[in-house]
Design a protein around this motif. Structure first.
Motif, PDB file in Angstrom:
ATOM      1  N   UNK A   1      85.055  48.752  26.271  1.00 46.14           N
ATOM      2  CA  UNK A   1      84.209  47.669  25.773  1.00 46.14           C
ATOM      3  C   UNK A   1      82.954  47.601  26.632  1.00 46.14           C
ATOM      4  N   UNK A   2      81.789  47.655  25.986  1.00 51.08           N
ATOM      5  CA  UNK A   2      80.515  47.588  26.692  1.00 51.08           C
ATOM      6  C   UNK A   2      79.839  46.251  26.399  1.00 51.08           C
ATOM      7  N   UNK A   3      79.346  45.610  27.441  1.00 50.58           N
ATOM      8  CA  UNK A   3      78.529  44.413  27.288  1.00 50.58           C
ATOM      9  C   UNK A   3      77.081  44.861  27.467  1.00 50.58           C
ATOM     10  N   UNK A   4      76.296  44.831  26.392  1.00 47.27           N
ATOM     11  CA  UNK A   4      74.928  45.354  26.421  1.00 47.27           C
ATOM     12  C   UNK A   4      73.943  44.204  26.592  1.00 47.27           C
ATOM     13  N   UNK A   5      73.208  44.242  27.698  1.00 49.79           N
ATOM     14  CA  UNK A   5      72.181  43.236  27.969  1.00 49.79           C
ATOM     15  C   UNK A   5      70.843  43.730  27.410  1.00 49.79           C
ATOM     16  N   UNK A   6      70.368  43.083  26.368  1.00 48.69           N
ATOM     17  CA  UNK A   6      69.081  43.439  25.795  1.00 48.69           C
ATOM     18  C   UNK A   6      68.135  42.259  25.793  1.00 48.69           C
ATOM     19  N   UNK A   7      66.914  42.482  25.329  1.00 49.70           N
ATOM     20  CA  UNK A   7      65.927  41.412  25.244  1.00 49.70           C
ATOM     21  C   UNK A   7      65.948  40.801  23.845  1.00 49.70           C
ATOM     22  N   UNK A   8      65.244  39.691  23.680  1.00 49.41           N
ATOM     23  CA  UNK A   8      65.130  39.052  22.371  1.00 49.41           C
ATOM     24  C   UNK A   8      63.802  39.354  21.704  1.00 49.41           C
ATOM     25  N   UNK A   9      62.915  40.021  22.440  1.00 47.70           N
ATOM     26  CA  UNK A   9      61.592  40.354  21.893  1.00 47.70           C
ATOM     27  C   UNK A   9      61.258  41.808  22.200  1.00 47.70           C
ATOM     28  N   UNK A  10      60.299  42.327  21.443  1.00 47.06           N
ATOM     29  CA  UNK A  10      59.828  43.677  21.687  1.00 47.06           C
ATOM     30  C   UNK A  10      58.667  43.683  22.662  1.00 47.06           C
ATOM     31  N   UNK A  11      57.813  44.691  22.540  1.00 42.38           N
ATOM     32  CA  UNK A  11      56.620  44.831  23.381  1.00 42.38           C
ATOM     33  C   UNK A  11      56.963  44.876  24.867  1.00 42.38           C
ATOM     34  N   UNK A  12      58.059  45.568  25.184  1.00 42.62           N
ATOM     35  CA  UNK A  12      58.427  45.687  26.606  1.00 42.62           C
ATOM     36  C   UNK A  12      58.604  47.161  26.996  1.00 42.62           C
ATOM     37  N   UNK A  13      57.753  48.009  26.439  1.00 43.54           N
ATOM     38  CA  UNK A  13      57.678  49.392  26.886  1.00 43.54           C
ATOM     39  C   UNK A  13      58.978  50.166  26.723  1.00 43.54           C
ATOM     40  N   UNK A  14      59.394  50.791  27.817  1.00 44.32           N
ATOM     41  CA  UNK A  14      60.570  51.664  27.803  1.00 44.32           C
ATOM     42  C   UNK A  14      61.869  50.931  28.087  1.00 44.32           C
ATOM     43  N   UNK A  15      61.831  49.622  28.079  1.00 40.20           N
ATOM     44  CA  UNK A  15      63.001  48.817  28.458  1.00 40.20           C
ATOM     45  C   UNK A  15      64.246  49.222  27.663  1.00 40.20           C
ATOM     46  N   UNK A  16      64.136  49.228  26.339  1.00 40.54           N
ATOM     47  CA  UNK A  16      65.304  49.537  25.515  1.00 40.54           C
ATOM     48  C   UNK A  16      65.515  51.037  25.349  1.00 40.54           C
ATOM     49  N   UNK A  17      64.463  51.813  25.577  1.00 37.10           N
ATOM     50  CA  UNK A  17      64.611  53.273  25.566  1.00 37.10           C
ATOM     51  C   UNK A  17      65.529  53.703  26.709  1.00 37.10           C
ATOM     52  N   UNK A  18      65.281  53.153  27.903  1.00 34.09           N
ATOM     53  CA  UNK A  18      66.126  53.472  29.060  1.00 34.09           C
ATOM     54  C   UNK A  18      67.543  52.974  28.839  1.00 34.09           C
ATOM     55  N   UNK A  19      67.671  51.785  28.252  1.00 34.70           N
ATOM     56  CA  UNK A  19      68.991  51.211  27.985  1.00 34.70           C
ATOM     57  C   UNK A  19      69.781  52.106  27.035  1.00 34.70           C
ATOM     58  N   UNK A  20      69.119  52.540  25.969  1.00 31.52           N
ATOM     59  CA  UNK A  20      69.778  53.392  24.980  1.00 31.52           C
ATOM     60  C   UNK A  20      70.162  54.736  25.582  1.00 31.52           C
TER      61      UNK A  20
END
Length: 222
Positions: A21-40
């Protein structure tokens, strides 16, 4: 309590299971560069190293839902935060912890619970990392709270403790509170990394706009 080898609590039990089971911490908005790219990218590595285990997840933030959908990971829970109300955030995290402990206790195939989040390093740097939440052990606690595990246990063993009313009742209260504190700490860490990522993205956008302006000015003046 950490010096007692006979303690038994669902969150302390180690087992080999075919589920993660993974708990994924993400943001609620975009426009944050590579934030979710690194997460993925980090999640893809976890999946690759899982040796075919069944992966399920809980998402924190609307962008985490999108990441899970892109990677085709089943979502068991979706949680949204009111980022201005930290009391409400802690309450939601405590409810989530109680749900996680109950699921870990009742699902014998669930072998590990981990948190995937972006760790803030400094104003210009952050990295996606994985932190084990369950089973809870001395190594995990030492990593979360940055303490010398061997030194702390050695000091604790110098004394004899009497626990009232009993060890099981105390653990039933302490462990959920401890895990809630850990998850809140990771939330703050991920939020700091999000602000850093957004600042970097906006700075790069401003720099690119300035270069484009200079190029267009030179073209106009030829």
């Amino acid at each position: 309590l950490g010096t007692q080898r006979h303690l038994d609590h669902p969150a302390l039990r180690k087992r080999i299971g075919v589920k993660r089971l993974m708990i994924i911490y993400g943001a609620d908005r975009g426009l944050c560069g590579l934030y979710h790219v690194k997460l993925e990218k980090r999640i893809r590595k976890v999946i690759k190293d899982s040796d075919g285990d069944i992966i399920e997840c809980v998402t924190l933030g609307s962008q985490a839902v999108k990441v899970a959908h892109r990677l085709e990971i089943p979502i068991l829970k979706e949680i949204q935060f009111d980022h201005g109300d930290h009391v409400a955030i802690k309450t939601k995290l405590h409810e989530l912890v109680m749900w996680i402990i109950e699921r870990y206790q009742n699902d014998n195939e669930l072998g590990r619970v981990s948190c995937i989040f972006n760790h803030f390093e400094n104003t210009m740097s952050y990295q996606a990392v994985r932190a084990q939440l369950l089973p809870l052990d001395e190594e995990s606690l030492a990593e979360f709270f940055h303490v010398d595990r061997l030194k702390t246990v050695e000091q604790a063993r110098k004394y004899n403790y009497t626990v009232e009313p009993n060890e099981d009742d105390v653990l039933d209260v302490i462990i959920p509170e401890l895990l809630t504190l850990v998850m809140y700490q990771l939330y703050l860490d991920a939020t700091a990394a999000e602000h850093s990522a957004r600042m970097i993205a906006m700075r790069r956008a401003s720099d690119n706009a300035q270069r484009l302006k200079e190029d267009l000015t030179r073209m106009y003046n030829r």
